[in-house]
Design a protein around this motif. Structure first.
Motif, mmCIF file in Angstrom:
data_model
loop_
_atom_site.group_PDB
_atom_site.id
_atom_site.type_symbol
_atom_site.label_atom_id
_atom_site.label_comp_id
_atom_site.label_asym_id
_atom_site.label_seq_id
_atom_site.Cartn_x
_atom_site.Cartn_y
_atom_site.Cartn_z
ATOM 1 N N VAL A 44 -26.829 -85.804 -100.999
ATOM 2 C CA VAL A 44 -27.452 -84.698 -100.299
ATOM 3 C C VAL A 44 -28.941 -84.959 -100.073
ATOM 4 O O VAL A 44 -29.624 -84.149 -99.479
ATOM 5 N N ASP A 45 -29.432 -86.090 -100.558
ATOM 6 C CA ASP A 45 -30.860 -86.389 -100.408
ATOM 7 C C ASP A 45 -31.285 -86.501 -98.944
ATOM 8 O O ASP A 45 -32.391 -86.098 -98.589
ATOM 9 N N ASN A 46 -30.417 -87.085 -98.115
ATOM 10 C CA ASN A 46 -30.789 -87.382 -96.725
ATOM 11 C C ASN A 46 -29.910 -86.653 -95.727
ATOM 12 O O ASN A 46 -29.088 -87.259 -95.052
ATOM 13 N N PRO A 47 -30.110 -85.357 -95.607
ATOM 14 C CA PRO A 47 -29.289 -84.584 -94.682
ATOM 15 C C PRO A 47 -29.605 -84.931 -93.227
ATOM 16 O O PRO A 47 -30.680 -85.446 -92.929
ATOM 17 N N VAL A 48 -28.657 -84.660 -92.365
ATOM 18 C CA VAL A 48 -28.889 -84.746 -90.923
ATOM 19 C C VAL A 48 -29.267 -83.335 -90.481
ATOM 20 O O VAL A 48 -28.475 -82.413 -90.633
ATOM 21 N N LEU A 63 -28.143 -95.122 -84.424
ATOM 22 C CA LEU A 63 -27.415 -94.074 -85.152
ATOM 23 C C LEU A 63 -28.315 -92.865 -85.388
ATOM 24 O O LEU A 63 -27.953 -91.723 -85.111
ATOM 25 N N LEU A 64 -29.516 -93.143 -85.872
ATOM 26 C CA LEU A 64 -30.467 -92.078 -86.200
ATOM 27 C C LEU A 64 -30.791 -91.231 -84.967
ATOM 28 O O LEU A 64 -30.887 -90.006 -85.028
ATOM 29 N N GLN A 65 -30.924 -91.923 -83.832
ATOM 30 C CA GLN A 65 -31.282 -91.255 -82.589
ATOM 31 C C GLN A 65 -30.149 -90.357 -82.085
ATOM 32 O O GLN A 65 -30.401 -89.335 -81.463
ATOM 33 N N ASP A 66 -28.904 -90.757 -82.361
ATOM 34 C CA ASP A 66 -27.746 -90.028 -81.849
ATOM 35 C C ASP A 66 -27.223 -88.955 -82.782
ATOM 36 O O ASP A 66 -26.353 -88.182 -82.409
ATOM 37 N N LEU A 67 -27.730 -88.925 -84.010
ATOM 38 C CA LEU A 67 -27.208 -87.978 -84.986
ATOM 39 C C LEU A 67 -27.444 -86.543 -84.545
ATOM 40 O O LEU A 67 -28.476 -86.225 -83.974
ATOM 41 N N GLY A 72 -22.494 -84.263 -92.352
ATOM 42 C CA GLY A 72 -23.894 -83.924 -92.166
ATOM 43 C C GLY A 72 -24.876 -84.611 -93.090
ATOM 44 O O GLY A 72 -26.007 -84.199 -93.176
ATOM 45 N N HIS A 73 -24.461 -85.672 -93.766
ATOM 46 C CA HIS A 73 -25.427 -86.435 -94.547
ATOM 47 C C HIS A 73 -25.399 -87.892 -94.137
ATOM 48 O O HIS A 73 -24.369 -88.421 -93.738
ATOM 49 N N LEU A 74 -26.557 -88.498 -94.234
ATOM 50 C CA LEU A 74 -26.684 -89.863 -93.771
ATOM 51 C C LEU A 74 -26.332 -90.805 -94.908
ATOM 52 O O LEU A 74 -26.797 -90.640 -96.027
ATOM 53 N N ARG A 75 -25.494 -91.764 -94.587
ATOM 54 C CA ARG A 75 -25.111 -92.764 -95.584
ATOM 55 C C ARG A 75 -26.368 -93.508 -96.023
ATOM 56 O O ARG A 75 -27.186 -93.921 -95.226
ATOM 57 N N TYR A 127 -36.439 -91.547 -93.857
ATOM 58 C CA TYR A 127 -35.545 -92.068 -92.825
ATOM 59 C C TYR A 127 -36.153 -93.272 -92.115
ATOM 60 O O TYR A 127 -35.465 -94.234 -91.794
ATOM 61 N N VAL A 128 -37.460 -93.178 -91.851
ATOM 62 C CA VAL A 128 -38.190 -94.272 -91.205
ATOM 63 C C VAL A 128 -39.372 -94.584 -92.104
ATOM 64 O O VAL A 128 -40.037 -93.670 -92.610
ATOM 65 N N ASN A 129 -39.612 -95.867 -92.344
ATOM 66 C CA ASN A 129 -40.699 -96.246 -93.251
ATOM 67 C C ASN A 129 -41.996 -96.441 -92.462
ATOM 68 O O ASN A 129 -42.339 -97.537 -92.034
ATOM 69 N N ASP A 130 -42.710 -95.341 -92.299
ATOM 70 C CA ASP A 130 -43.968 -95.358 -91.541
ATOM 71 C C ASP A 130 -45.015 -96.237 -92.223
ATOM 72 O O ASP A 130 -45.918 -96.761 -91.559
ATOM 73 N N ILE A 131 -44.900 -96.397 -93.534
ATOM 74 C CA ILE A 131 -45.891 -97.199 -94.270
ATOM 75 C C ILE A 131 -45.755 -98.669 -93.893
ATOM 76 O O ILE A 131 -46.750 -99.353 -93.615
#
Ligand code: ZL4
Ligand code: CA
Ligand code: ZN
Length: 385
Positions: free
Chosen positions: A102-106, A76-80, A91-94, A156-160
């Motif tokens: 509105v915290d996580n806009p696309v 999903l993230l890749q295709d947004l 335009g916002h990610l669930r 969006y991605v947990n790099d940690i």
């Protein structure tokens, strides 16, 4: 006074990907990736790039992200696209849990941004694993709220989580320390079942402050990982002295009881005084004291960014902490470097000073601090490995 705990040098590896510099969360969003470029420009202006090794940072691959994240979520993230394909509500990610905000806009190049900041943290972890550096830095990482199957809190991605999983291939026990003003909930959740990772978060707590989790009684789920999560909630307005009456004794005890072989320090700069979101009163020196204290244990150390919403403060903070990592004294006067204009309202000083009217009234008391420290120590006394 010196800005670092000891004069000993460390081999420092620094990761900066200019590809994140133009990423834009959208009109008026508080998260500004360009702050990392500002920090980088300051690091360069202070002449520190020659004091660190820099390796080419390749963006992460989808397969590397799938080491933690759900494949469906990644697809999903890749295709947004900002126009809403694959998105949900204009335009916002669930959010995981079904929230819409509105915290996580696309935004444009969102996927590329995720690959780049995650690529930096993964490369940094691999360098530490190989034993060729003592400290590795990625100021664009530190996205501690992202969940396995969804975005949360600008992350969006947990790099940690990805970096810690990489470190676990080389080190028996990894300690995660989080001085961002928010609770490091995503990282805690990812390792709650494990006794090979201990997560410790210091954060503002109470009054509905995001995300609301991380009470001192929160020690993780029942099972082998119980007490490998430690939470140190504080109230609005805590300053350097009180913060370190918690941080130093608690972290010294964590080192004793957990005996980590590597440490990840998330240096979210939203715990600084004058932040747009955080309501604490730490100075750049008080914040950096956390870095030098952890550094003094001489373990492989991964330094990551995180939050930080008054961007001139963030850049000053991470530039100073780069100097702490190297073990170099740098002057308080910001060198002329073509971006000085950003630092005008801090009078071109690295260590900015705020007028009292811009600080938050301290809601912590000597008693509340002692109580939290004792409760945290009590939790630590129950940790049996
Ligand atoms: C903003 O001004 O507490 C997003 C977010 C976008 C632009 C225009 C929209 C204005 C503050 C925050 C409306 C904003 C309403 N814009 C935001 C429950 C909330 C739902 C969303 O540092 N509203 C959610 C997340 C936190 C909530 C903090 C910290 C990340 C990290 C690591 C994440 N979310 C209430 C808030 C703005 C915005 C202004 C905002 N969002 C402040 N706090 C939140 O730990 C990187
Ligand atoms: Ca925190
Ligand atoms: Zn934060």
């Amino acid at each position: 006074s010196p800005s670092c705990g000891d004069d000993k040098k460390r081999r420092v590896c620094y990761y900066y990907d200019p590809g994140i510099s133009t990423v834009d969360y959208g009109e008026g969003h508080v998260m500004v990736p360009h702050r990392v470029t500002m920090a980088h420009n300051l690091v360069a202006a202070y002449g520190m790039l020659g004091d660190m090794r820099r390796l080419r940072t390749a963006p992460a691959t989808a397969a590397e992200l799938a080491d933690f994240h759900d494949e469906g979520y990644l697809a999903l993230l890749q295709d947004l696209t900002p126009d809403g394909c694959g998105g949900d509500d204009g335009g916002h990610l669930r959010e995981e849990g079904g929230g819409r905000g509105v915290d996580n806009p696309v935004f444009d190049r969102l996927w590329d941004y995720c690959l780049r900041y995650s690529g930096g943290s993964l490369a940094a972890a691999r360098t530490l694993g190989s034993g060729t550096a003592d400290i590795a830095i990625n100021w664009s990482g530190g996205m501690h709220h992202a969940c396995r199957g969804g975005a949360r809190g600008f992350c969006y991605v947990n790099d940690i989580v990805l970096a810690i999983r990489e470190l676990l291939a080389h080190f028996r026990r990894v300690l995660y320390v989080d001085i961002d003003v928010h609770h490091g909930d995503g990282v805690q959740a990812a390792f709650e079942a494990s006794n090979r990772v201990m997560t410790v978060s210091f954060h503002q707590h109470g009054g509905g402050f995001f995300p609301g989790s991380g009470a001192v009684a929160d020690v993780g789920k029942k099972g082998p990982g119980r007490y490998c999560a430690l939470n140190v909630p504080v109230s609005v307005g805590i300053g350097d002295e009180e913060y370190h009456r918690l941080f130093e004794p608690i972290m010294a005890r964590v080192m004793e009881v957990f005996q980590p072989e590597a440490v990840v320090l998330q240096c979210g700069a939203d715990s600084l005084a004058g932040d747009r979101l955080g309501e604490l009163n730490l100075t750049t020196r008080g914040h950096a004291q956390c870095v030098s204290f952890i550094r003094s244990f001489n373990l492989p150390l991964l330094l990551l960014g995180g939050g930080g919403y008054t961007i001139n403060h963030v850049a000053s903070c991470w530039c100073n902490e780069t100097a702490v990592a190297i073990g170099k004294e740098i002057p308080n006067d910001i060198p002329k470097h073509g971006f000085d204009v950003f630092y005008k309202n801090q009078e071109y000083k690295l260590h900015y000073k705020l007028e009292t009217k811009h600080l938050h009234r301290n809601r912590n008391t000597a008693n509340s601090i002692d109580g939290i420290r004792m409760a945290a120590m009590e939790n630590l006394s129950k940790l049996k490995l």
